[in-house]
Design an enzyme around this catalytic site. Structure first.
Site, short mmCIF file in Angstrom:
data_model
loop_
_atom_site.label_atom_id
_atom_site.label_comp_id
_atom_site.label_asym_id
_atom_site.label_seq_id
_atom_site.Cartn_x
_atom_site.Cartn_y
_atom_site.Cartn_z
N ASP A 126 0.87 -1.18 0.00
CA ASP A 126 0.00 0.00 0.00
C ASP A 126 0.91 1.23 0.00
O ASP A 126 1.70 1.43 0.93
CB ASP A 126 -0.88 -0.02 1.26
N GLU B 103 -6.20 4.28 -5.70
CA GLU B 103 -7.45 4.58 -4.98
C GLU B 103 -7.79 6.01 -5.34
O GLU B 103 -7.08 6.95 -4.97
CB GLU B 103 -7.28 4.44 -3.47
O1 TEU Z 1 -8.99 6.37 2.12
C1 TEU Z 1 -9.27 7.57 1.41
C2 TEU Z 1 -10.70 7.77 1.35
O2 TEU Z 1 -11.26 8.02 0.33
C3 TEU Z 1 -11.37 7.61 2.65
O3 TEU Z 1 -11.49 8.93 3.18
C4 TEU Z 1 -12.71 6.99 2.45
O4 TEU Z 1 -13.43 7.71 1.47
C5 TEU Z 1 -13.42 7.07 3.76
O5 TEU Z 1 -12.61 6.44 4.69
C6 TEU Z 1 -14.76 6.38 3.65
O6 TEU Z 1 -15.38 6.48 4.92
C7 TEU Z 1 -7.59 6.09 2.19
C8 TEU Z 1 -7.42 4.85 3.04
O7 TEU Z 1 -8.07 3.74 2.42
C9 TEU Z 1 -8.01 5.15 4.40
O8 TEU Z 1 -7.97 3.99 5.24
C10 TEU Z 1 -7.19 6.26 5.03
O9 TEU Z 1 -7.78 6.61 6.26
C11 TEU Z 1 -7.15 7.50 4.11
O10 TEU Z 1 -6.90 7.20 2.76
C12 TEU Z 1 -6.00 8.41 4.54
O11 TEU Z 1 -4.80 7.75 4.25
#
Ligand code: TEU
Ligand code: CA
Length: 560
Positions: free
Chosen positions: A101, A258
């Site tokens: 990641d 993502e």
């Molecule tokens: O998530 C980014 C993101 O889009 C999140 O804000 C998501 O939309 C939200 O959690 C939904 O409730 C990534 C990672 O997957 C997440 O675990 C991290 O907290 C975030 O980035 C910051 O790194």
């Protein structure tokens, strides 16, 4: 398939591991790398081709590892670099690739770069981050972070604010600075040289911000929405093409971005079929409020998705990317509620049937499918009894803002929202068996185990030939055996149905017909009456002519 370039990562099934909750090996109640290594045989039995590890780098765990303080060290909780090397070797020997990641939109505020950056305005690392003067005695603009509250943190030492799209312990890197890009690309190369097989790229759509930092549209909570000014920014594709030139193109990698806020047109750029940026992206429309679950405030809702809206979104992505870019396929991850609770029916009567139906509906589509740890067991959401049950800062911050400060939501309603969509639902420990703490740890788990582990666990699933585990195993085997599932065209069917999600796939003179009843009622369906064909998979042992039984899924192969 004529115009479709083949690739191993298009034919693979990916399994996401949230290391903190997967398997503890030393009794401290926290999952670790040695624990994952111990479970490689389980993953090999399931048949997945790749494991994606949520971040394992050194971190103070403000956001459970998505706040990195050293990209070239392993988090103390998870073990050592030797443990990582052992895991990588064991996975590769089992024929399983390993994807890391990559979190480079931001670092931890404890990263050495930020420790230097905040020392003075003249520090060589100052411009590794985004610092701005205040405005009218306050923040530089009205942006709210994704974790509630202002997206700017005042730093007294240098009398400026720094940007953090997430928690204040996650300062955003300044990708405008070529030294930042150099440092990130060096780090990525270092991991590729260790032999990893790819990257999932955290919020990669946010690395280029609108450099005028304008106020965002004002939201219900009074803050400004930063998304229009941080997602899909002006230089994001330039940066990713540079990343591709300098790192990615030198290795045979799976890359998935993502991409919060990504549109179809943007996805065609991120996941362009000429391979000059990334392989694929995660889009968010089918898991967002547009899927019918609605919104009480921000992401918080007690609503459920409506299948016709989910279908319209997923069919749009299937149709629009066809031959132009590659889809990722997911319903679950560490940020989402458990899919059988959200999209299916987690009651004892319907949980297994609906979990299998959802899996069929997803895995028979065109794209690379992702399985989130425990999804193959039909693991469900948990019940929140109080704020004390929460560990995730996104939930805790939202509670303090919307329940305590702004009083926009009652405590009772917010708990119902947590039951429905909180991220902690996906982070309860993996349920391995019916022993104490579900076999996850011999110690006290960092987050409570879902009490239903006594019925829902891997040991029970492996003993039951009709379990969701063996159903996922069969879906994976089918994808490996039938190129039509990977490369076949996608044709929506019954698009007006309120109850059935159906589609067809075609390749080399063959046609695959898929129909899934998303309800607990029998519904009329004549798709399979004329030409019975060869049934590849179903979650029912027998069928009724002209009917789909509750949560019934059927997949039939015929000549075109
Ligand atoms: O998530 C980014 C993101 O889009 C999140 O804000 C998501 O939309 C939200 O959690 C939904 O409730 C990534 C990672 O997957 C997440 O675990 C991290 O907290 C975030 O980035 C910051 O790194
Ligand atoms: Ca441990």
């Amino acid at each position: 398939m004529a115009n479709e370039q083949k690739a191993w990562w298009k034919e693979a099934v990916i399994y996401q591991i949230y290391p903190r909750s997967f398997q503890d090996s030393n009794g401290d109640g926290i999952g670790d790398l040695a624990g994952i290594t111990h479970r490689i045989p389980y993953l090999r039995k399931l048949g997945v081709n790749v494991i994606w590890l949520s971040p394992i780098y050194q971190s103070p765990n403000d956001d459970n590892g998505y706040d990195i303080s050293d990209y070239r060290a392993i988090m103390d909780d998870f073990g050592t670099m030797e443990d990582f090397d052992t895991l990588l070797k064991t996975a590769h020997e089992a024929g399983i690739k390993l994807v890391m990641d990559l979190v480079v939109n931001h670092t931890s505020d404890e990263h050495a770069w930020f420790v230097e950056s905040r020392k003075s305005r003249e520090n060589p690392y100052r411009d590794f981050y985004i610092w701005k003067d205040g405005r009218n005695g306050g923040a530089p603009n009205n942006w709210e972070s994704y974790f509630s509250g202002p997206a700017w943190q005042y730093d007294e030492a240098t009398d400026q604010y720094y940007l953090h799209c997430f928690s204040k312990k996650q300062p955003d890197l300044n990708w405008e600075n070529p030294k930042v890009r150099d440092a990130v690309f060096d780090m990525m190369t270092w991991w590729c040289e260790k032999g990893i097989d790819g990257f999932r790229m955290d919020v990669i759509s946010m690395i280029s911000k609108d450099q005028s930092f304008p106020d965002g549209p004002v939201k219900a909570d009074g803050y400004g929405d930063l998304s229009p000014h941080v997602c899909n920014g002006p230089r994001v594709h330039e940066y990713l093409q540079e990343m591709n030139r300098r790192v990615l193109s030198h290795y045979d990698l799976l890359t998935v971005g993502e991409a919060a806020g990504v549109t179809i047109d943007e996805a065609k750029k991120y996941a362009r079929s000429d391979g000059k940026e990334l392989g694929m992206v995660f889009q968010f429309e089918h898991v967002g409020p547009e899927n019918g679950k609605g919104s009480i405030i921000d992401k918080w809702t007690t609503g459920k998705p409506q299948m016709p809206k989910v279908r319209a979104i997923l069919n749009k992505w299937q149709r629009e990317l066809e031959g132009k870019a590659w889809n990722s396929l997911y319903l679950d991850n560490h940020d989402q509620p458990r899919c059988v609770s959200m999209f299916g029916n987690d009651s004892p009567k319907w949980r297994v049937l609906s979990a299998k139906m959802l899996a069929t509906c997803l895995h028979m589509q065109k794209g690379t499918p992702y399985i989130y740890q425990g999804e193959e067991l039909g693991m469900t959401n948990m019940k929140f009894h109080s704020l004390a049950d929460c560990q995730d800062l996104e939930e805790i911050n939202a509670w303090h803002q919307y329940v305590d400060e702004q009083k926009k939501v009652s405590a009772e309603t917010m708990l119902q929202c947590f039951d429905t969509v909180a991220r902690d639902n996906a982070r309860t420990p993996m349920q391995w068996d019916a022993s104490a703490s579900a076999g996850f740890t011999t110690g006290r788990p960092w987050l409570a185990v879902n009490p239903n582990y006594t019925e829902i666990n891997a040991e029970a699933a492996l003993k039951d030939p009709d379990s969701t585990f063996y159903y996922y195993q069969k879906l994976i085997r089918l994808r490996h055996a039938h190129p039509i599932i990977v490369y076949g065209t996608f044709e929506p069917l019954l698009e007006d149905s309120e109850t059935i999600y159906a589609f067809a796939r075609e390749l080399d003179g063959k046609r695959l017909t898929v129909a899934c009843n998303w309800t607990e009622h029998e519904v009329p369906c004549s798709l399979f009456d004329e030409n019975p064909g060869e049934e590849l998979i179903s979650n029912y042992p027998s069928h009724k002519a002209g009917i789909l039984q509750p949560y019934e899924a059927r997949v039939v192969l015929t000549d075109k």
